[in-house]
Design a protein around this motif. Structure first.
Motif, PDB file in Angstrom:
ATOM      1  N   ALA A  78      37.012  42.382  28.956  1.00 14.17           N
ATOM      2  CA  ALA A  78      37.978  42.478  30.049  1.00 14.17           C
ATOM      3  C   ALA A  78      39.000  43.573  29.777  1.00 14.17           C
ATOM      4  CB  ALA A  78      38.668  41.131  30.252  1.00 14.17           C
ATOM      5  N   SER A 106      39.543  44.864  33.929  1.00 13.34           N
ATOM      6  CA  SER A 106      39.619  43.760  34.885  1.00 13.34           C
ATOM      7  C   SER A 106      38.590  42.706  34.539  1.00 13.34           C
ATOM      8  CB  SER A 106      39.392  44.250  36.317  1.00 13.34           C
ATOM      9  OG  SER A 106      38.038  44.595  36.525  1.00 13.34           O
ATOM     10  N   LEU A 107      38.844  41.482  34.997  1.00 14.82           N
ATOM     11  CA  LEU A 107      37.892  40.395  34.791  1.00 14.82           C
ATOM     12  C   LEU A 107      36.630  40.639  35.599  1.00 14.82           C
ATOM     13  CD1 LEU A 107      40.303  37.312  34.957  1.00 14.82           C
ATOM     14  CD2 LEU A 107      39.438  38.478  32.929  1.00 14.82           C
ATOM     15  N   THR A 130      33.322  36.157  37.861  1.00 16.36           N
ATOM     16  CA  THR A 130      34.698  36.363  37.413  1.00 16.36           C
ATOM     17  C   THR A 130      35.321  35.040  36.991  1.00 16.36           C
ATOM     18  OG1 THR A 130      34.936  38.240  38.929  1.00 16.36           O
ATOM     19  CG2 THR A 130      36.959  37.263  38.078  1.00 16.36           C
ATOM     20  N   SER A 146      37.064  34.110  33.406  1.00 18.23           N
ATOM     21  CA  SER A 146      38.430  33.619  33.405  1.00 18.23           C
ATOM     22  C   SER A 146      38.537  32.287  32.656  1.00 18.23           C
ATOM     23  CB  SER A 146      38.934  33.458  34.840  1.00 18.23           C
ATOM     24  OG  SER A 146      40.269  33.005  34.857  1.00 18.23           O
ATOM     25  N   ASN A 156      48.773  39.776  30.460  1.00 19.51           N
ATOM     26  CA  ASN A 156      49.473  39.596  31.717  1.00 19.51           C
ATOM     27  C   ASN A 156      48.648  40.239  32.821  1.00 19.51           C
ATOM     28  OD1 ASN A 156      51.852  38.346  30.559  1.00 19.51           O
ATOM     29  ND2 ASN A 156      52.348  40.385  29.745  1.00 19.51           N
ATOM     30  N   ARG A 157      48.435  39.538  33.893  1.00 16.36           N
ATOM     31  CA  ARG A 157      47.590  40.034  34.962  1.00 16.36           C
ATOM     32  C   ARG A 157      48.452  40.693  36.036  1.00 16.36           C
ATOM     33  NH1 ARG A 157      43.317  36.104  37.830  1.00 16.36           N
ATOM     34  NH2 ARG A 157      42.952  35.696  35.612  1.00 16.36           N
ATOM     35  N   THR A 163      45.520  45.749  37.157  1.00 14.84           N
ATOM     36  CA  THR A 163      45.160  45.919  35.746  1.00 14.84           C
ATOM     37  C   THR A 163      45.563  44.705  34.922  1.00 14.84           C
ATOM     38  OG1 THR A 163      47.266  47.003  35.271  1.00 14.84           O
ATOM     39  CG2 THR A 163      45.414  48.426  35.876  1.00 14.84           C
ATOM     40  N   LEU A 164      44.977  44.633  33.734  1.00  7.54           N
ATOM     41  CA  LEU A 164      45.325  43.607  32.768  1.00  7.54           C
ATOM     42  C   LEU A 164      46.091  44.260  31.626  1.00  7.54           C
ATOM     43  CD1 LEU A 164      41.882  41.762  32.525  1.00  7.54           C
ATOM     44  CD2 LEU A 164      43.829  41.144  33.961  1.00  7.54           C
ATOM     45  N   THR A 165      47.229  43.688  31.255  1.00  5.78           N
ATOM     46  CA  THR A 165      48.035  44.240  30.174  1.00  5.78           C
ATOM     47  C   THR A 165      48.093  43.241  29.030  1.00  5.78           C
ATOM     48  OG1 THR A 165      49.422  45.404  31.773  1.00  5.78           O
ATOM     49  CG2 THR A 165      50.275  45.175  29.533  1.00  5.78           C
TER      50      THR A 165
END
Length: 304
Positions: free
Chosen positions: A13, A18-19, A30, A34, A50-51, A55-57
């Motif tokens: 991911a 992204s998922l 997805t 998750s 953090n979503r 984007t995913l951070t």
């Protein structure tokens, strides 16, 4: 096993951003990705990312896990591949980093043979001039570069020597006297490859064995070989490039080699040869093993 699966899903991911992209890569939903990452967070008792909207951070804990999990998973995959597929055909996605001109002149024309011989291998080709690419962070299987790495964690396989040539367009030299030594190069405009190259003297071994130096000066600097070749062809000045990147133009007469009887000594571009650089490991996946065996015949042209 469940935790390992969750770690793998989390790394995917993060790599794909992204998922949904990770789910497509794994051929699952997805929601499934998750759930597995959520289970991992529950087991570890930390939040891993953090979503955002797109984007995913990763959190601090996520960054730590990502940094340590990537090489661990790569080692695990290599081990499984070496053990279970020792006699099987190479398979999977091979990620290759390479310079643009080297790719277009040498590698890409030869790839049909490799892909025909290895039908279960896919190739991601990344074009970059970075001679210090981070193979682990960038998830690169093999980096084709012009300098030998300093890191003891990397292996550098010499594919071919790389001869440097000093060149100019035929039109550029048509109204000028051809230089007989390095001192005469001061009358020529120089196109510099990479800004820092301006601080490096060009050195030549003359016909009598003497070393001659020239401090290149020019109003144009570039960081890409394709652009450098185009600028030289356009008559913007003289430049230094590996022979295999301009051999066709030299044969056609659109480019002219300067100081052809001098050997060029240079601390960076092409001086050491063309190398296939990859991570040192006791286990080598079949896709990489097959590709490394294929490369020397391709890059034999680089020595001509």
């Amino acid at each position: 096993m469940q935790m390992m699966t969750g770690i793998r899903m989390f790394v995917l991911a993060m790599q794909h951003g992204s998922l949904a992209a990770a789910a497509r890569q794994m051929g699952t939903s997805t929601a499934s990705i998750s759930r597995q990452i959520a289970a991992l967070e529950t087991q570890l008792k930390v939040r891993l990312f953090n979503r955002g909207k797109r984007t995913l951070t990763p959190t601090e804990a996520g960054e730590m896990l990502l940094r340590r999990a990537r090489p661990m998973l790569a080692e695990l995959d290599e081990m499984i591949d070496s053990v279970s597929l020792l006699e099987a055909k190479p398979r999977g996605r091979l990620r290759v980093n390479i310079r643009a001109l080297t790719a277009s002149r040498l590698l890409v024309p030869a790839l049909p043979r490799f892909l025909t011989a290895n039908p279960e291998v896919e190739i991601d080709l990344f074009v970059s001039n970075d001679e210090d690419a981070d193979l682990i962070a960038d998830n690169i299987d093999v980096d084709i570069r012009y300098t030998r790495p300093d890191s003891t964690d990397l292996v550098a396989k010499l594919l071919a020597p790389s001869q440097l040539v000093l060149i100019a367009s035929a039109d550029y030299v048509s109204s000028r006297l051809l230089p007989e030594n390095a001192e005469a190069l001061g009358a020529y405009e120089v196109i510099l490859y990479e800004p820092e190259m301006g601080a490096m003297p060009w050195q030549f071994v003359g016909t009598g064995g003497e070393v001659q130096s020239h401090e290149p000066q020019g109003r144009m600097r570039v960081n890409d070989g394709t652009v450098l070749r185009s600028a030289i062809l356009a008559g913007l000045g003289i430049g230094m490039m590996p022979l295999h990147e301009v051999d066709e133009e030299l044969a056609a007469g659109t480019l002219v080699q300067l100081l052809p009887h001098h050997q060029i000594l240079h601390p960076r571009i092409g001086a050491e040869g063309i190398f296939a650089v990859y991570q040192k490991s006791a286990y080598q996946p079949g896709k990489l093993r097959s590709f490394l065996s294929f490369l020397p015949e391709v890059f034999a042209k680089g020595a001509t």
